[in-house]
Write an enzyme that holds these catalytic residues in place. Structure first.
Site, PDB file in Angstrom:
ATOM      1  N   ASP A  69     -16.494 -69.439  -7.636  1.00 19.97           N
ATOM      2  CA  ASP A  69     -15.195 -69.781  -8.229  1.00 19.97           C
ATOM      3  C   ASP A  69     -14.294 -68.554  -8.183  1.00 19.97           C
ATOM      4  O   ASP A  69     -14.690 -67.463  -8.604  1.00 19.97           O
ATOM      5  CB  ASP A  69     -15.369 -70.250  -9.677  1.00 19.97           C
ATOM      6  CG  ASP A  69     -14.070 -70.823 -10.197  1.00 19.97           C
ATOM      7  OD1 ASP A  69     -13.612 -71.837  -9.630  1.00 19.97           O
ATOM      8  OD2 ASP A  69     -13.492 -70.237 -11.148  1.00 19.97           O
ATOM      9  N   GLY A  95     -11.230 -68.936  53.261  1.00 23.61           N
ATOM     10  CA  GLY A  95     -12.125 -68.164  54.112  1.00 23.61           C
ATOM     11  C   GLY A  95     -13.486 -67.990  53.475  1.00 23.61           C
ATOM     12  O   GLY A  95     -13.663 -68.262  52.285  1.00 23.61           O
ATOM     13  N   ASP A  96     -14.433 -67.513  54.302  1.00 21.93           N
ATOM     14  CA  ASP A  96     -15.807 -67.301  53.836  1.00 21.93           C
ATOM     15  C   ASP A  96     -16.060 -65.800  53.886  1.00 21.93           C
ATOM     16  O   ASP A  96     -15.952 -65.185  54.952  1.00 21.93           O
ATOM     17  CB  ASP A  96     -16.748 -68.062  54.783  1.00 21.93           C
ATOM     18  CG  ASP A  96     -18.204 -67.922  54.376  1.00 21.93           C
ATOM     19  OD1 ASP A  96     -18.547 -66.910  53.732  1.00 21.93           O
ATOM     20  OD2 ASP A  96     -18.988 -68.823  54.703  1.00 21.93           O
ATOM     21  N   PHE A  97     -16.374 -65.189  52.753  1.00 21.57           N
ATOM     22  CA  PHE A  97     -16.475 -63.722  52.767  1.00 21.57           C
ATOM     23  C   PHE A  97     -17.676 -63.199  53.551  1.00 21.57           C
ATOM     24  O   PHE A  97     -17.795 -62.019  53.794  1.00 21.57           O
ATOM     25  CB  PHE A  97     -16.368 -63.103  51.367  1.00 21.57           C
ATOM     26  CG  PHE A  97     -17.245 -63.697  50.294  1.00 21.57           C
ATOM     27  CD1 PHE A  97     -18.612 -63.719  50.410  1.00 21.57           C
ATOM     28  CD2 PHE A  97     -16.652 -64.205  49.131  1.00 21.57           C
ATOM     29  CE1 PHE A  97     -19.407 -64.235  49.407  1.00 21.57           C
ATOM     30  CE2 PHE A  97     -17.440 -64.735  48.120  1.00 21.57           C
ATOM     31  CZ  PHE A  97     -18.823 -64.753  48.263  1.00 21.57           C
ATOM     32  N   ARG A 101     -18.483 -61.648  39.375  1.00 17.15           N
ATOM     33  CA  ARG A 101     -19.517 -62.663  39.109  1.00 17.15           C
ATOM     34  C   ARG A 101     -19.975 -63.390  40.357  1.00 17.15           C
ATOM     35  O   ARG A 101     -20.085 -64.597  40.383  1.00 17.15           O
ATOM     36  CB  ARG A 101     -19.014 -63.694  38.097  1.00 17.15           C
ATOM     37  CG  ARG A 101     -18.923 -63.141  36.741  1.00 17.15           C
ATOM     38  CD  ARG A 101     -18.963 -64.203  35.690  1.00 17.15           C
ATOM     39  NE  ARG A 101     -18.596 -63.571  34.446  1.00 17.15           N
ATOM     40  CZ  ARG A 101     -17.353 -63.397  34.066  1.00 17.15           C
ATOM     41  NH1 ARG A 101     -16.382 -63.854  34.790  1.00 17.15           N
ATOM     42  NH2 ARG A 101     -17.099 -62.778  32.951  1.00 17.15           N
ATOM     43  N   ASP A 134     -11.194 -67.580  49.071  1.00 17.26           N
ATOM     44  CA  ASP A 134     -12.346 -68.432  48.722  1.00 17.26           C
ATOM     45  C   ASP A 134     -12.450 -69.571  49.722  1.00 17.26           C
ATOM     46  O   ASP A 134     -11.534 -69.805  50.530  1.00 17.26           O
ATOM     47  CB  ASP A 134     -12.210 -68.964  47.280  1.00 17.26           C
ATOM     48  CG  ASP A 134     -13.570 -69.118  46.615  1.00 17.26           C
ATOM     49  OD1 ASP A 134     -14.542 -69.491  47.310  1.00 17.26           O
ATOM     50  OD2 ASP A 134     -13.677 -68.873  45.402  1.00 17.26           O
TER      51      ASP A 134
HETATM   52  C1  LIG Z   1      -6.225 -65.692  -4.123  1.00 14.40           C
HETATM   53  C2  LIG Z   1      -6.705 -66.561  -2.983  1.00 14.40           C
HETATM   54  C3  LIG Z   1      -7.484 -67.671  -3.211  1.00 14.40           C
HETATM   55  N1  LIG Z   1      -7.897 -68.456  -2.183  1.00 14.40           N
HETATM   56  C4  LIG Z   1      -8.705 -69.666  -2.405  1.00 14.40           C
HETATM   57  C5  LIG Z   1     -10.213 -69.439  -2.449  1.00 14.40           C
HETATM   58  C6  LIG Z   1     -10.692 -70.688  -3.137  1.00 14.40           C
HETATM   59  O1  LIG Z   1     -10.958 -71.658  -2.126  1.00 14.40           O
HETATM   60  C7  LIG Z   1      -9.499 -71.129  -3.972  1.00 14.40           C
HETATM   61  C8  LIG Z   1      -9.775 -71.031  -5.434  1.00 14.40           C
HETATM   62  O2  LIG Z   1     -10.314 -72.231  -5.876  1.00 14.40           O
HETATM   63  P1  LIG Z   1     -11.816 -72.457  -6.281  1.00 14.40           P
HETATM   64  O3  LIG Z   1     -11.848 -73.404  -7.415  1.00 14.40           O
HETATM   65  O4  LIG Z   1     -12.532 -71.155  -6.442  1.00 14.40           O
HETATM   66  O5  LIG Z   1     -12.446 -73.134  -4.996  1.00 14.40           O
HETATM   67  P2  LIG Z   1     -12.037 -74.483  -4.278  1.00 14.40           P
HETATM   68  O6  LIG Z   1     -11.436 -75.445  -5.249  1.00 14.40           O
HETATM   69  O7  LIG Z   1     -11.231 -74.145  -3.079  1.00 14.40           O
HETATM   70  O8  LIG Z   1     -13.451 -75.030  -3.797  1.00 14.40           O
HETATM   71  P3  LIG Z   1     -14.699 -75.472  -4.700  1.00 14.40           P
HETATM   72  O9  LIG Z   1     -14.243 -75.575  -6.132  1.00 14.40           O
HETATM   73  O10 LIG Z   1     -15.123 -76.778  -4.148  1.00 14.40           O
HETATM   74  O11 LIG Z   1     -15.704 -74.381  -4.509  1.00 14.40           O
HETATM   75  O12 LIG Z   1      -8.429 -70.264  -3.645  1.00 14.40           O
HETATM   76  C9  LIG Z   1      -7.545 -68.140  -0.884  1.00 14.40           C
HETATM   77  O13 LIG Z   1      -7.930 -68.854   0.053  1.00 14.40           O
HETATM   78  N2  LIG Z   1      -6.794 -67.030  -0.638  1.00 14.40           N
HETATM   79  C10 LIG Z   1      -6.350 -66.221  -1.634  1.00 14.40           C
HETATM   80  O14 LIG Z   1      -5.661 -65.208  -1.343  1.00 14.40           O
END
Ligand SMILES: Cc1cn([C@H]2C[C@H](O)[C@@H](COP(=O)(O)OP(=O)(O)OP(=O)(O)O)O2)c(=O)[nH]c1=O
Length: 629
Positions: free
Chosen positions: A88, A484-486, A501, A458
């Protein structure tokens, strides 16, 4: 490629990523991890005020995401996967936790809060080891978090709204994506960039190493002892078992099993991955998913006229291979698929894929003859040499020949720039690409050296197809084609000859003959650019006897020796600063017998030679014509 030994250790476990985030899938896939994706249904609504700090909230959410998936999978099959990974990502600023914005206004208030300031991005990660016993699920959770500090520049209202209107902020914590347009908002980053994108890969590998080798041993054997239930790891996370299930078995029985034959099992299984790729390319799955909105399996099946169940399995296989990504909205192409697997991708390898799909390596079709009678798989049924694939295909149907040309074209296009720039060729006014096929390399040479005129030489039956492969754009007039054929015809005059290659397909006698012809045709001060996959010295020594008749990769030393004998001075070699893709693309076995020491010769080689001094040297070259190097 799997660099991290701990990740390699997970290859034979059933690993599930409990996340719909395409970024997390991409990061872990790039690291070589194999996993299924089962997005978590856990609602990210834990009461934030109950947590002592923002990262504690992210870690708990990650843990709940992973546990929800483990429980659901266990309930469904009464068998949980071995490992479930949850993550997360949150943004924290001034004690406030920002998750994904719910609408544009929310995105606006998040981004304006971040404007001109530093904030922290935390990703909490939970690694849940599961074990189903007597219908019960036992879990063993390890968790950690990583912090990255990010500073935004001052953002104007216009810029903010333009960015919000791009749609990018909506599925990202804090309302921005540092890896895409959002990168423009960022002034400074302290810490792991991938952590911001959604997964702290470096810390994850360290954590796995702690879990699997608790004493810090590099030795990849299972740890002999592990902590009892209720232990806590260094980040304060609960951990009931330091080692994975494999280790537990070995310590219970006192029996230490032989090292797990990971590589062997991978080989046994690897054709399935190729098959999935071949099938998806044939069905044009990637063309179908290019540019459009994500599609559900049933919709893809409808468009392909295939069964929904079979299509679903194929699409999931492509997700696991990193060619598709899967979200609640359906399947869509990854960047790799858009670039390499669509028919009109900038560096499409679809022709190569289809060629290999339609013409499986002969060894698999006739293993008995290759192994028992010592017949080279490139040879005809009676062992007679049929020549390089391009020429051999002349005996085949138009369709086969075109398929092969497409395959060679796509590979040459991918590697042409590395080849053209490996040496400074700007002093040459004219070049002749012997066996240059569709002109893929010739056009790139012309683009890199605006003064250079390139003749592609070629066989007529090859050149009759080149019209379909011509690029648009400037400088196409620098390139011309001559039939041509080399081996048979006089070589066109040129300051620089290119032999790319070609040689690996010919036995020593023919290689010597062709290079002698080039040496004789070379003007004083002229040059040769020789491009081929090079064998390592050991493979070379073992292949020596076999190759005389069969062809195959030769080592750098063999080419250098031969070129010098033919009168070339200033022989230089360069391994291209290749991307992993290039290395993989080039370093494929020509024949198994030519490489008894290993399937993948180590390096690609490019060398350039220049005739030393005029006539005597060329005379020497001529007198060498009949000798084998
Ligand atoms: C800050 C930042 C976040 N993010 C993304 C990463 C995470 O995918 C999202 C944050 O949400 P999350 O809840 O962490 O993840 P998600 O909802 O995409 O997937 P799941 O819950 O199924 O695991 O933000 C970027 O892609 N680039 C960035 O710069």
């Amino acid at each position: 490629m799997v660099l991290c030994p701990v990740i390699r250790k997970l290859l034979h476990k059933r690993v599930v990523l409990a996340s719909a985030s395409p970024r997390r899938q991409e990061i872990l896939r790039q690291a070589g991890l194999r996993f299924e994706v089962v997005p978590s249904r856990f609602k990210e609504m834990l009461p934030k005020a109950l947590f002592p700090s923002p990262p504690a909230y992210a870690v708990e959410t990650a843990k709940q995401k992973a546990l929800e998936v483990a429980r659901r999978m266990h309930q469904k099959d009464l068998r949980a996967p071995d490992v479930v990974i949850g993550a997360d990502t949150i943004v924290a600023v001034g004690g406030l936790i920002l998750e994904k914005p719910v609408d544009k206004q929310d995105a606006y208030s998040m981004l304006s809060r971040l404007s001109g300031k530093e904030h922290s991005v935390f990703t909490g990660v939970a690694i849940v080891h599961c074990c189903s016993r007597d219908g019960r699920l036992d879990t063993d959770v390890s968790e950690f978090y990583e912090e990255t500090r990010v500073r935004f520049s001052e953002l104007s209202e216009d810029l903010l709204w333009e960015y919000i209107d791009s749609g990018e902020p909506m599925d990202k914590a804090g309302g921005y994506g540092i890896q895409a347009l959002g990168g423009m908002l960022v002034e400074q980053v302290h810490g792991d960039f991938l952590n911001v994108v959604g997964f702290p890969l470096n810390r994850f590998c360290k954590k796995l190493a702690e879990l699997y080798y608790p004493s810090g041993r590099e030795d990849p054997r299972p740890a002999q002892s592990h902590q009892g239930r209720g232990g806590r790891d260094e980040d304060g996370g609960e951990r009931t078992q330091a080692a994975g299930p494999e280790e537990a078995v070995s310590s219970r029985t006192g029996h230490s099993p032989p090292p797990f034959p990971t590589g062997l099992l991978e080989l046994v299984d690897s054709f399935k991955a190729s098959k999935a790729l071949f099938t998806a390319c044939k069905l044009k799955v990637f063309d179908l998913l290019k540019d459009g909105a994500p599609l559900k399996a049933v919709d893809v099946a409808g468009k392909l006229g295939a069964s929904a169940c079979g299509t679903g399995r194929l699409l999931d296989a492509c997700v696991a291979l990193g060619f598709l990504q899967k979200t609640d909205r359906g399947y869509s192409n990854t960047e790799t698929a858009n670039l390499h697997l669509t028919s009109d991708g900038a560096y499409s390898l679809r022709g190569l894929v289809l060629h290999h799909s339609d013409h499986p390596w002969d060894l698999s079709a006739r293993p008995e003859s290759a192994g028992r009678d010592g017949v080279d798989p490139h040879d005809g049924a009676l062992g007679e040499r049929t020549g390089p694939p391009c020429q051999a295909s002349c005996a085949h149907s138009e369709e086969t020949r075109l398929g092969l040309l497409r395959a060679m074209h796509s590979l040459a296009k991918l590697t042409a720039r590395h080849v053209a720039t490996a040496f400074d060729l700007s002093r040459f006014g004219s070049a002749c690409d012997l066996g240059g096929c569709t002109g893929a390399l010739a056009y790139v040479l012309a683009r890199e050296y605006p003064r250079l005129r390139v003749t592609v030489f070629d066989l007529p039956e090859v050149l009759q197809h080149v019209a379909g492969f011509q690029p648009d754009g400037p400088r196409t007039e620098q390139v011309s084609f001559l039939p041509g054929d080399f081996f048979e015809d006089s070589l066109p005059e040129a300051d620089l000859y290119v032999v790319s290659r070609i040689l690996r397909d010919w036995p020593d006698g023919k290689v010597h003959e062709l290079l002698s012809r080039v040496a004789r045709a070379c003007k004083p001060g002229g040059g040769l650019l020789l491009v081929d996959v090079a064998a390592g010295p050991e493979a070379e020594a073992e292949a020596e006897g076999l190759r005389r008749r069969a062809g195959g990769e030769r080592s750098a030393a063999v080419y250098a020796h031969l070129l010098r004998r033919l009168g070339f001075a200033d022989v230089r070699a360069a391994a291209p600063s290749a991307t992993p893709t290039l290395h993989r693309a080039c370093a494929r076995p020509a024949s198994p017998r030519a490489h008894p020491a290993g399937l993948f010769p180590p390096v690609s080689l490019i060398r350039v030679g220049q005739t030393a001094s005029p006539r005597e040297e060329l005379g020497t070259a001529g007198s060498c014509k009949c000798g084998a190097p």
